[in-house]
Design an enzyme around this catalytic site. Structure first.
Site, short mmCIF file in Angstrom:
data_model
loop_
_atom_site.label_atom_id
_atom_site.label_comp_id
_atom_site.label_asym_id
_atom_site.label_seq_id
_atom_site.Cartn_x
_atom_site.Cartn_y
_atom_site.Cartn_z
CG HIS A 1 -17.50 -22.83 -104.48
ND1 HIS A 1 -18.32 -22.08 -103.67
CD2 HIS A 1 -16.66 -23.50 -103.65
CE1 HIS A 1 -18.00 -22.31 -102.41
NE2 HIS A 1 -17.00 -23.15 -102.37
CG ASN B 1 -15.93 -21.63 -99.32
OD1 ASN B 1 -17.13 -21.57 -99.60
ND2 ASN B 1 -15.23 -22.74 -99.39
CB CYS C 1 -19.31 -25.42 -101.82
SG CYS C 1 -18.45 -25.28 -100.26
O1 UT7 Z 1 -15.58 -25.12 -100.39
C1 UT7 Z 1 -15.21 -26.44 -100.66
C2 UT7 Z 1 -14.00 -26.43 -101.38
N1 UT7 Z 1 -12.90 -26.05 -100.55
C3 UT7 Z 1 -11.81 -25.74 -101.14
O2 UT7 Z 1 -11.82 -25.72 -102.34
C4 UT7 Z 1 -10.55 -25.51 -100.37
C5 UT7 Z 1 -9.44 -26.19 -101.08
N2 UT7 Z 1 -8.14 -26.06 -100.48
C6 UT7 Z 1 -7.47 -24.87 -100.44
O3 UT7 Z 1 -7.97 -23.84 -100.81
C7 UT7 Z 1 -6.04 -24.89 -99.97
O4 UT7 Z 1 -5.61 -26.22 -99.89
C8 UT7 Z 1 -5.81 -24.17 -98.62
C9 UT7 Z 1 -5.98 -22.68 -98.79
C10 UT7 Z 1 -6.79 -24.70 -97.59
C11 UT7 Z 1 -4.40 -24.43 -98.12
O5 UT7 Z 1 -3.44 -23.98 -99.08
P1 UT7 Z 1 -2.21 -24.92 -99.47
O6 UT7 Z 1 -1.41 -24.15 -100.44
O7 UT7 Z 1 -2.78 -26.23 -99.91
O8 UT7 Z 1 -1.43 -25.00 -98.14
P2 UT7 Z 1 -1.08 -26.28 -97.27
O9 UT7 Z 1 -2.32 -26.80 -96.60
O10 UT7 Z 1 -0.30 -27.23 -98.10
O11 UT7 Z 1 -0.17 -25.65 -96.18
C12 UT7 Z 1 1.11 -25.09 -96.51
C13 UT7 Z 1 1.73 -24.52 -95.26
C14 UT7 Z 1 1.73 -25.48 -94.08
O12 UT7 Z 1 2.93 -25.30 -93.37
P3 UT7 Z 1 4.14 -26.33 -93.53
O13 UT7 Z 1 3.56 -27.66 -93.14
O14 UT7 Z 1 4.52 -26.26 -94.99
O15 UT7 Z 1 5.15 -25.79 -92.60
C15 UT7 Z 1 0.58 -24.98 -93.23
O16 UT7 Z 1 0.76 -25.26 -91.86
O17 UT7 Z 1 0.98 -23.36 -94.84
C16 UT7 Z 1 0.65 -23.49 -93.47
N3 UT7 Z 1 -0.62 -22.82 -93.24
C17 UT7 Z 1 -0.70 -21.52 -92.89
N4 UT7 Z 1 0.25 -20.59 -92.69
C18 UT7 Z 1 -0.15 -19.34 -92.36
C19 UT7 Z 1 -1.87 -23.33 -93.35
N5 UT7 Z 1 -2.76 -22.37 -93.07
C20 UT7 Z 1 -2.05 -21.23 -92.78
C21 UT7 Z 1 -2.42 -19.92 -92.44
N6 UT7 Z 1 -1.44 -19.02 -92.24
N7 UT7 Z 1 -3.72 -19.53 -92.32
#
Ligand code: UT7
Length: 326
Positions: free
Chosen positions: A253, A283, A113
């Site tokens: 980004h 992204n 990225c």
């Molecule tokens: O381009 C390079 C840079 N990349 C980035 O900068 C990405 C950085 N990371 C992020 O943007 C975020 O960490 C994400 C958007 C990927 C995830 O958001 P988060 O707030 O960190 O969520 P999480 O991974 O902690 O997941 C929270 C919950 C989980 O459920 P439980 O374990 O709490 O029951 C996931 O299973 O959300 C669940 N979850 C979803 N639910 C509905 C994860 N993806 C989804 C989804 N829909 N698409």
């Protein structure tokens, strides 16, 4: 006046097909509400079958050439920043060279990225050294081919697209004032496509295990992105010899709205000064910052004399920033 490199023309190509959050609701266990509230993304564009990264890159590159008032034969170098090239080799840049009818040296640059600001910095160095006059720098991705469409934690995040810039010697007082590049390979495992390279060559098993698709530790990447992008913005501003208040627009980004908001808070820059278009595109890795810059310029958010700060962060880990005077 000190010689500087700068952007002489801009180009864009976004595939037509739109995949909305509602479309994704039918594909994986997710909701529009979750995607919008956790990421800010509403929709993304997806390349059609047979449309590859070099197709997107060539279309964006041709527009940038036209915008700069140049012909393909005026180019001294093509750099394509990508992590989703047409093939392992030859480079996507060589395929673009053929497609746009250029004859200059051409190579790919892989900084995920951060690819666009990394490539722009390489181009800047080559212009300032006097080696080359006109360099086409493209950020292009067809990430849809590398996403696991059954993994809701990643498939909702990414999109396809390309942006391009011609880098040439800048007008007096304008152009690139500073660039800052950084990397830390200790975090290489946080965001990767594990198989398909020499470490894990593709086999039936690696395909069945979906090891050729993107894997990410989202929450760790999130924390490091906020810290690294915040620090990098301040570093580029300091290297440019301007004050934070002089920045008219910040092009970050476009991975996650919450990351952008946290960077704004960390740097103490008003959110109104930050250009955001991730709601439309998701992204697009190497393409994100240059597509955002294109839209900021073409919609009049960037004016002659504006100070633009750009910052990116991605797999590697890599991060990079630059300050330009438009
Ligand atoms: O381009 C390079 C840079 N990349 C980035 O900068 C990405 C950085 N990371 C992020 O943007 C975020 O960490 C994400 C958007 C990927 C995830 O958001 P988060 O707030 O960190 O969520 P999480 O991974 O902690 O997941 C929270 C919950 C989980 O459920 P439980 O374990 O709490 O029951 C996931 O299973 O959300 C669940 N979850 C979803 N639910 C509905 C994860 N993806 C989804 C989804 N829909 N698409």
């Amino acid at each position: 006046m000190k010689k500087r490199a700068g952007i002489a023309g801009l180009g864009l190509y976004i595939p037509e097909k739109i995949l909305t959050n509602y479309d994704l609701e039918k594909m994986v266990d997710t909701t529009d509400e979750w995607i919008q509230s956790r990421t800010g993304i509403k929709e993304r564009h997806i390349a059609k079958k047979g449309e590859s990264t070099s197709d997107l890159a060539a279309a964006a590159g041709l527009e940038a050439l036209k915008d700069a008032g140049l012909k393909s034969s005026d180019l001294d170098l093509i750099i394509v920043a990508t992590i989703s090239g047409d093939m392992l080799f030859p480079s996507t840049a060589c395929l673009v060279q053929k497609k746009i009818g250029a004859t200059c040296p051409s190579f790919d640059l892989g900084a995920a990225c951060s690819g666009f600001p990394y490539a722009m910095s390489v181009a800047q160095g080559l212009i300032l050294s006097g080696l080359y006059k006109n360099i086409l720098v493209i950020g292009a991705e067809v990430l849809s081919g590398f996403v696991d469409w059954t993994d809701r934690s990643t498939c909702v995040l990414f999109g396809d697209g390309a942006g391009a810039a011609v880098i040439s010697e800048a007008r007096d007082g304008h152009g690139i004032l500073s660039t800052y590049l950084a990397a830390d390979g200790n975090y290489a495992d946080l965001l990767k496509v594990p198989a398909g390279g020499s470490a894990i060559p593709p086999t039936l098993e690696t395909i069945q295990q979906k090891l050729h698709t993107l894997k990410m530790n989202g929450s760790e990447v999130f924390k490091l992105a906020v810290r690294s992008m915040g620090d990098a913005v301040l570093k580029a501003i300091q290297l440019a010899g301007i004050k934070l208040e002089q920045v008219d627009i910040l092009i970050p980004h476009q991975a996650n709205l919450r990351i952008i908001q946290a960077v704004a808070e960390r740097v103490n820059i008003p959110i109104e000064k930050i250009f955001i278009n991730l709601d439309k595109y998701g992204n697009m890795s190497s393409a994100s910052t240059i597509v955002a810059l294109y839209e900021a310029v073409k919609t009049g958010r960037v004016k002659p004399g504006s100070h633009i700060a750009m910052v990116a962060f991605g797999s590697g880990l890599t991060w990079a920033s630059t300050v330009m005077k438009w």
